[in-house]
Design a protein around this motif. Structure first.
Motif, PDB file in Angstrom:
ATOM      1  N   VAL A  18       0.885  -1.284  -0.003  1.00 43.55           N
ATOM      2  CA  VAL A  18       0.184  -0.040   0.047  1.00 43.55           C
ATOM      3  C   VAL A  18       0.896   1.117  -0.096  1.00 43.55           C
ATOM      4  O   VAL A  18       1.873   1.321   0.814  1.00 43.55           O
ATOM      5  CB  VAL A  18      -0.822   0.137   1.128  1.00 43.55           C
ATOM      6  N   TYR A  20       0.935   5.645  -0.114  1.00 45.76           N
ATOM      7  CA  TYR A  20       0.058   6.910  -0.003  1.00 45.76           C
ATOM      8  C   TYR A  20       1.094   7.890  -1.018  1.00 45.76           C
ATOM      9  O   TYR A  20       2.295   7.867  -0.669  1.00 45.76           O
ATOM     10  CB  TYR A  20       0.216   7.541   1.493  1.00 45.76           C
ATOM     11  N   GLY A  58     -10.699  -2.572   2.631  1.00 46.38           N
ATOM     12  CA  GLY A  58     -10.946  -1.746   1.470  1.00 46.38           C
ATOM     13  C   GLY A  58     -10.902  -0.335   1.274  1.00 46.38           C
ATOM     14  O   GLY A  58     -11.507   0.166   0.294  1.00 46.38           O
ATOM     15  N   PRO A  61      -6.606   2.312  -1.578  1.00 47.14           N
ATOM     16  CA  PRO A  61      -6.245   1.588  -2.713  1.00 47.14           C
ATOM     17  C   PRO A  61      -4.919   0.790  -2.518  1.00 47.14           C
ATOM     18  O   PRO A  61      -4.027   1.178  -1.864  1.00 47.14           O
ATOM     19  CB  PRO A  61      -5.864   2.637  -3.829  1.00 47.14           C
ATOM     20  N   TRP A  66      -3.435  -8.994  -2.742  1.00 46.11           N
ATOM     21  CA  TRP A  66      -5.046  -8.993  -2.478  1.00 46.11           C
ATOM     22  C   TRP A  66      -5.064  -9.382  -1.212  1.00 46.11           C
ATOM     23  O   TRP A  66      -4.316 -10.115  -0.441  1.00 46.11           O
ATOM     24  CB  TRP A  66      -5.740 -10.066  -3.455  1.00 46.11           C
TER      25      TRP A  66
END
Lengths: 256, 439
Positions: A18, A20, A58, A61, A66
């Motif tokens: 992930v 940012y 969720g 993004p 997964w």
């Protein structure tokens, strides 16, 4: 409790990254969290603990990888998951009562248009009762203490009647009585077969409160039963170099 | 004066229609504005309003005539474009939202002013009535204009009613809404669209520069009056309608007063009145509350001092009020005595002041609270016994009865309250008295 795929782990995270603003906060996390456990997520500030919860929900993004919940895509498992955000993430001066907030836990099953019915209000009151807050149901939320606000947040998750609870620092800034009450609740939830994953800051209480631990520092350092994974070595890897924390870590290991 | 009569008796059918339209406009602006304020999007409304001006001008260039519906459509398109620009800048650069809003607002508005000057310098364009879009010209609207505004306002209001629960969820806890699987981006977009619609239909009546007054000020004023969202929405709607009609009426009466400033000033009056007079959050109520608390503290400190002196003298040989002169100023003492006397807590006989029966009861309650709290502080916060007196002073007056009951129970269970209703003082009284601060 809603049904889940038999045997699948509560959460399975595969190669999760992930970022940012293109800066990664979680790298290549691979782990499976078994069902029916009380799971602590620990790690230093900025280790990506909250982000891990949000990724499972969720809410952020994914740059790669997964997430599955009870062996299913999150979209098909929303009703199995309840979330307790950080208490500071909302404006407690908002013009709603404790009961209003807890009733929001029923919005998931109500959908967009339908209004809460009497049964929803009753469920919300019952869940306020469970956290010892029924007497405060009609108080405006700014008139509650920090611990009481946290209880309201937890009641909102309880009313969702989920199988998996993700809690972001449920013990942050609460009084001792609330902390004990929350621990009791968590244990009762585990006894019902529910899974709780909580971001936790107080390393000392990890062995007392939790039986499974996920140790993060942007990467997954270790994950497993507290007894085998919550070791001095892993703590050093997780908090590496942060000397002030080492004493605390050492004490935590001693108690484990 | 006859103008005034004609206005308030709604004799002129066009005035009637305009005022009704403005009332509806104000109501929907207030309601949507309340959500905008709670979602902290108040300034987006302002940006949308300013940014819609070039949209009106662009519509004139396209249609080439005064076409009210086209003007509003142009305004809406540019308003949404402004929201899009702000969102893109905020999400994809390091610039924060306030700077993004300031940038978009000024650039679009500058463009709009330029375009409107071009139109007005053109002899045909000067009749387009674009100046009304800058500062508002409610009285200049005709029946069809108002019907269009009322139609959009009603639709927006309906949308709010339908989405009420979701908007509440979004504004209170966006992340939780997301965890329920709500498409929060869509919800945010719906709220932004509502804000845009309100601003755009407010343009002709109130003007681009000040329409935000109708959106934000009634909503901000309504927050003072209630702790319940539904009531806040209703109050905001009522305040909006009031500000709108009063403002429009004033500008209809005085031709040189634009509707925008009049509406903004009317809303400001509503806001100031709310700020001052709201029953719980208002400034006056707050001052009264604090003043009452100070009086209560003064009386209670006096009663406690009397009680403790009685305790020392065991039977009240000396005149307690006289003994207090050592630590109280004469003025404080006189005020405390007269306040207590008026409440029949003490009795003055000659120069002597003694506690009445109810005074003794009240005093022992106060002393009990004070000492329970002291014991608790010494015990739990490890505060030295000769320091607790002053710490307890500030708290004892506000301790709720359930906390006192718990303290009592706890100290009793530890065997530290040997039977008596009022525990003995945990510190030497003389020493503490010397350091006691009044109030």
């Amino acid at each position: 409790m809603p049904h889940a795929q038999p045997e699948a782990p509560a959460i399975e995270v595969h190669d999760l990254t992930v970022a940012y603003h293109r800066k990664p906060v979680l790298w290549d996390v691979d782990t499976a969290i078994p069902r029916g456990r009380l799971v602590a997520v620990v790690g230093p500030n900025g280790a990506g603990k909250s982000t891990l919860l949000k990724a499972v929900l969720g809410l952020v993004p994914l740059a790669s990888g997964w997430v599955q919940v009870f062996g299913r895509d999150l979209r098909d498992a929303r009703s199995l998951v309840a979330y307790v955000p950080q208490r500071e993430s909302v404006d407690w001066d908002f013009p709603v009562s404790a009961l209003d907030v807890v009733t929001m836990g029923r919005y998931g099953r109500l959908g967009w248009i339908r209004r809460p019915a009497r049964s929803d209000t009753e469920a919300a009151l019952a869940s306020l009762d469970q956290v010892g807050m029924k007497a405060f149901a009609h108080r405006q939320i700014s008139q509650l203490s920090g611990g009481q606000q946290q209880r309201v947040f937890i009641a909102r998750a309880l009313v969702q009647d989920a199988a998996l609870y993700l809690m972001d620092e449920p013990f942050a800034g609460v009084d001792a009585a609330t902390e004990r009450a929350i621990v009791e609740l968590l244990r009762a939830m585990r006894a019902q077969g529910r899974t709780v994953v909580a971001v936790h800051h107080d390393l000392q209480s990890v062995p007392d409160y939790f039986d499974y631990v996920v140790m993060l520092n942007m990467r997954l350092v270790a994950a497993g039963p507290v007894a085998s994974v919550f070791t001095r070595e892993n703590l050093q890897k997780t908090y590496g170099g942060r000397l002030t924390l080492l004493d605390e870590a050492a004490e935590a290991v001693r108690k484990a | 004066m006859s103008d005034f009569l004609r206005l308030i008796t709604l004799q002129d059918p066009n005035t009637r229609v305009v005022l009704l339209g403005v009332a509806l406009l104000g109501a929907v602006c207030g309601v949507v504005g309340a959500f905008a304020v709670l979602r902290r999007r108040a300034l987006v409304g302002d940006a949308v309003a300013h940014a819609s001006l070039p949209g009106v001008c662009a519509a004139y260039f396209v249609v080439g005539d005064r076409n009210f519906a086209a003007f509003l459509l142009g305004a809406l398109v540019f308003g949404l474009l402004a929201v899009l620009c702000i969102t893109l800048i905020r999400n994809h650069t390091r610039i924060k939202e306030d700077a993004a809003i300031g940038t978009v607002l000024s650039v679009f508005f500058g463009l709009g002013i330029g375009m409107s000057r071009m139109i007005q310098n053109d002899p045909a364009g000067s009749r387009a009535g674009l100046d009304g879009f800058l500062f508002g010209k409610a009285a200049g609207m005709v029946r069809q204009d108002v019907l269009l505004i009322a139609g959009v306002a009603t639709a927006a209001l309906l949308l709010v009613v339908i989405l009420y629960k979701e908007l509440k969820l979004l504004c209170f806890d966006r992340e939780f809404a997301g965890s329920l699987g709500r498409r929060v981006v869509l919800l945010d977009l719906a709220l932004m669209t509502l804000i845009c619609l309100c601003t755009v239909i407010g343009l002709p009546a109130v003007g681009a520069v000040l329409v935000v007054a109708l959106l934000i000020v009634p909503a901000a004023a309504a927050r003072f009056w209630s702790e319940r969202l539904v009531l806040i929405l209703l109050v905001a709607g009522a305040f909006g309608a009031l500000s709108g009609t009063v403002g429009a009426s004033v500008s209809a009466l005085y031709a040189h007063v634009s509707a925008g400033p009049a509406v903004a000033l009317a809303a400001a009056v509503v806001f100031v009145v709310s700020l001052l007079l709201a029953p719980r959050r208002g400034v006056v109520a707050d001052i009264v509350r604090r003043w009452a608390l100070r009086r209560k503290i003064l009386i209670e400190n006096f009663l406690r001092a009397m009680y403790e002196l009685d305790e020392l003298a065991s039977g009240g040989a000396a005149n307690p009020a006289l003994a207090l002169k050592r630590t109280w100023t004469a003025a404080q003492l006189e005020r405390a005595i007269s306040l207590a006397e008026r409440r029949r807590l003490v009795r003055r006989e000659g120069g002597r002041v003694t506690l009445t029966e109810s005074g003794t009861r009240r005093a022992s309650d106060v002393v009990r609270a004070h000492r329970l709290w002291e014991l608790y502080l010494i015990d739990q916060a490890s505060i030295a016994p000769d320091h607790v007196d002053r710490d307890a002073d500030q708290i004892e007056h506000v301790l709720p009865p359930e906390v006192l009951a718990r303290l009592d129970e706890r100290l009793r269970s530890e065997g530290r309250m040997p039977g008596a209703a009022v525990p003995a003082s945990p510190h030497s009284w003389e020493r503490a008295e010397a350091g006691r601060a009044l109030g």
